[in-house]
Write a protein that holds these residues in place. Structure first.
Motif, mmCIF file in Angstrom:
data_model
loop_
_atom_site.group_PDB
_atom_site.id
_atom_site.type_symbol
_atom_site.label_atom_id
_atom_site.label_comp_id
_atom_site.label_asym_id
_atom_site.label_seq_id
_atom_site.Cartn_x
_atom_site.Cartn_y
_atom_site.Cartn_z
ATOM 1 N N GLU A 1 0.834 -1.199 0.000
ATOM 2 C CA GLU A 1 0.000 0.000 0.000
ATOM 3 C C GLU A 1 0.873 1.255 0.000
ATOM 4 O O GLU A 1 0.572 2.239 -0.683
ATOM 5 N N LYS A 2 1.931 1.204 0.788
ATOM 6 C CA LYS A 2 2.852 2.336 0.868
ATOM 7 C C LYS A 2 3.441 2.647 -0.510
ATOM 8 O O LYS A 2 3.477 3.803 -0.945
ATOM 9 N N LYS A 3 3.885 1.595 -1.203
ATOM 10 C CA LYS A 3 4.471 1.805 -2.532
ATOM 11 C C LYS A 3 3.432 2.346 -3.500
ATOM 12 O O LYS A 3 3.712 3.267 -4.292
ATOM 13 N N LEU A 4 2.219 1.797 -3.453
ATOM 14 C CA LEU A 4 1.147 2.258 -4.334
ATOM 15 C C LEU A 4 0.857 3.738 -4.117
ATOM 16 O O LEU A 4 0.765 4.520 -5.075
ATOM 17 N N LEU A 5 0.724 4.130 -2.857
ATOM 18 C CA LEU A 5 0.338 5.505 -2.543
ATOM 19 C C LEU A 5 1.454 6.507 -2.809
ATOM 20 O O LEU A 5 1.215 7.610 -3.307
ATOM 21 N N THR A 6 2.695 6.131 -2.482
ATOM 22 C CA THR A 6 3.796 7.059 -2.740
ATOM 23 C C THR A 6 4.052 7.196 -4.246
ATOM 24 O O THR A 6 4.405 8.279 -4.719
ATOM 25 N N THR A 7 3.849 6.092 -4.972
ATOM 26 C CA THR A 7 3.974 6.172 -6.432
ATOM 27 C C THR A 7 2.899 7.087 -7.003
ATOM 28 O O THR A 7 3.168 7.922 -7.881
ATOM 29 N N PHE A 8 1.672 6.934 -6.498
ATOM 30 C CA PHE A 8 0.579 7.800 -6.942
ATOM 31 C C PHE A 8 0.884 9.265 -6.623
ATOM 32 O O PHE A 8 0.655 10.158 -7.442
ATOM 33 N N ALA A 9 1.411 9.514 -5.423
ATOM 34 C CA ALA A 9 1.762 10.882 -5.041
ATOM 35 C C ALA A 9 2.833 11.447 -5.956
ATOM 36 O O ALA A 9 2.758 12.614 -6.386
ATOM 37 N N PHE A 10 3.816 10.630 -6.280
ATOM 38 C CA PHE A 10 4.910 11.057 -7.163
ATOM 39 C C PHE A 10 4.376 11.382 -8.554
ATOM 40 O O PHE A 10 4.710 12.416 -9.146
ATOM 41 N N ILE A 11 3.500 10.516 -9.071
ATOM 42 C CA ILE A 11 2.904 10.756 -10.388
ATOM 43 C C ILE A 11 2.084 12.037 -10.386
ATOM 44 O O ILE A 11 2.146 12.838 -11.328
ATOM 45 N N CYS A 12 1.321 12.255 -9.314
ATOM 46 C CA CYS A 12 0.501 13.469 -9.225
ATOM 47 C C CYS A 12 1.362 14.729 -9.196
ATOM 48 O O CYS A 12 1.032 15.734 -9.830
ATOM 49 N N MET A 13 2.465 14.683 -8.452
ATOM 50 C CA MET A 13 3.349 15.844 -8.384
ATOM 51 C C MET A 13 3.964 16.140 -9.755
ATOM 52 O O MET A 13 4.025 17.297 -10.186
ATOM 53 N N LEU A 14 4.408 15.102 -10.432
ATOM 54 C CA LEU A 14 4.975 15.288 -11.766
ATOM 55 C C LEU A 14 3.910 15.773 -12.749
ATOM 56 O O LEU A 14 4.168 16.652 -13.582
ATOM 57 N N SER A 15 2.705 15.210 -12.637
ATOM 58 C CA SER A 15 1.616 15.579 -13.541
ATOM 59 C C SER A 15 1.202 17.030 -13.343
ATOM 60 O O SER A 15 0.933 17.754 -14.316
ATOM 61 N N PHE A 16 1.154 17.456 -12.091
ATOM 62 C CA PHE A 16 0.805 18.856 -11.822
ATOM 63 C C PHE A 16 1.853 19.792 -12.420
ATOM 64 O O PHE A 16 1.527 20.832 -12.995
ATOM 65 N N ASP A 17 3.119 19.396 -12.324
ATOM 66 C CA ASP A 17 4.202 20.187 -12.892
ATOM 67 C C ASP A 17 4.034 20.311 -14.412
ATOM 68 O O ASP A 17 4.185 21.395 -14.977
ATOM 69 N N VAL A 18 3.704 19.187 -15.051
ATOM 70 C CA VAL A 18 3.475 19.198 -16.498
ATOM 71 C C VAL A 18 2.284 20.083 -16.845
ATOM 72 O O VAL A 18 2.329 20.881 -17.791
ATOM 73 N N TRP A 19 1.209 19.963 -16.066
ATOM 74 C CA TRP A 19 0.000 20.751 -16.319
ATOM 75 C C TRP A 19 0.280 22.248 -16.200
ATOM 76 O O TRP A 19 -0.162 23.034 -17.043
ATOM 77 N N VAL A 20 1.008 22.639 -15.167
ATOM 78 C CA VAL A 20 1.323 24.055 -14.977
ATOM 79 C C VAL A 20 2.131 24.588 -16.167
ATOM 80 O O VAL A 20 1.821 25.645 -16.736
ATOM 81 N N LYS A 21 3.150 23.843 -16.559
ATOM 82 C CA LYS A 21 3.993 24.298 -17.673
ATOM 83 C C LYS A 21 3.224 24.317 -18.986
ATOM 84 O O LYS A 21 3.393 25.227 -19.802
ATOM 85 N N LYS A 22 2.369 23.324 -19.187
ATOM 86 C CA LYS A 22 1.541 23.291 -20.397
ATOM 87 C C LYS A 22 0.590 24.484 -20.415
ATOM 88 O O LYS A 22 0.371 25.109 -21.464
#
Length: 202
Positions: free
Chosen positions: A163-184
């Motif tokens: 569960e820890k790996k799933l959630l931290t991976t999801f958090a990491f993806i969300c942080m990267l995705s937000f960064d992409v969204w802001v720049k886009k």
């Protein structure tokens, strides 16, 4: 498990820092037929494929770019070094921008600098852009590592390793995705502002 996951991400970052890109000196200075263009791009950008069977560039893509006024037509079925430069820009930009947005970015450059014999050339511009990207890659890697560390600190109360790996991976993806969204969003606003100014001037 978390340490293994972190090491996997760090290895990925190292590969990104060593990713293939086409240097200005590698651009052929002779005109090429379409088959030669697709072969050149596939050989030089192979490492950017997600899957081995992915195509970097196809004849259909090139024809569509020409039909959509992203790429000037070839001369006697041959493509110049300037065509190659535009295709490289299109290859990267199409991953996150629409065809219309890419037109808005590239068409002014093409109109002003394609075939230019005086002042800046498309080759000069490409060389400067590559230098800027080379200077930027390390700061990008540091920012990704920072996000990786922050995501690893999330969900500290979760005890189950899976569960820890799933959630931290999801958090990491969300942080990267937000960064992409802001720049886009910034890119799209820059494009819209430029188009807005053109419409006002008319």
């Amino acid at each position: 498990m978390q340490k293994k996951y972190t090491n996997e991400i760090l290895n990925l970052l190292r590969s990104i820092q060593n990713i293939d890109y086409i240097t200005p000196d590698e651009i052929p200075q002779i005109d090429l037929y379409m088959d030669q263009v697709t072969t050149f791009m596939d050989e030089h950008l192979r490492s950017s494929k997600r899957f081995e069977e992915d195509k970097i560039l196809t004849k259909t893509m090139i024809n569509n770019y020409t039909k959509n006024n992203l790429l000037p037509p070839p001369v006697k079925k041959k493509y110049s070094s300037e065509h190659m430069l535009l295709l490289i820009y299109i290859y990267y930009l199409k991953n996150f921008l629409s065809i219309n947005d890419i037109q808005s970015i590239l068409n002014p450059l093409t109109e002003k600098f394609f075939g230019s014999e005086d002042g800046l050339s498309l080759s000069d511009i490409y060389r400067q852009i590559v230098e800027l990207e080379q200077e930027n890659i390390n700061s990008q890697a540091r920012d990704i590592i920072r996000k990786l560390n922050k995501s690893g600190e999330a969900f500290a109360d979760v005890e189950d390793p899976e569960e820890k790996k799933l959630l931290t991976t999801f958090a990491f993806i969300c942080m990267l995705s937000f960064d992409v969204w802001v720049k886009k969003s910034v890119i799209e606003n820059l494009i819209d502002d430029t188009l807005g100014d053109k419409k006002k001037s008319k």
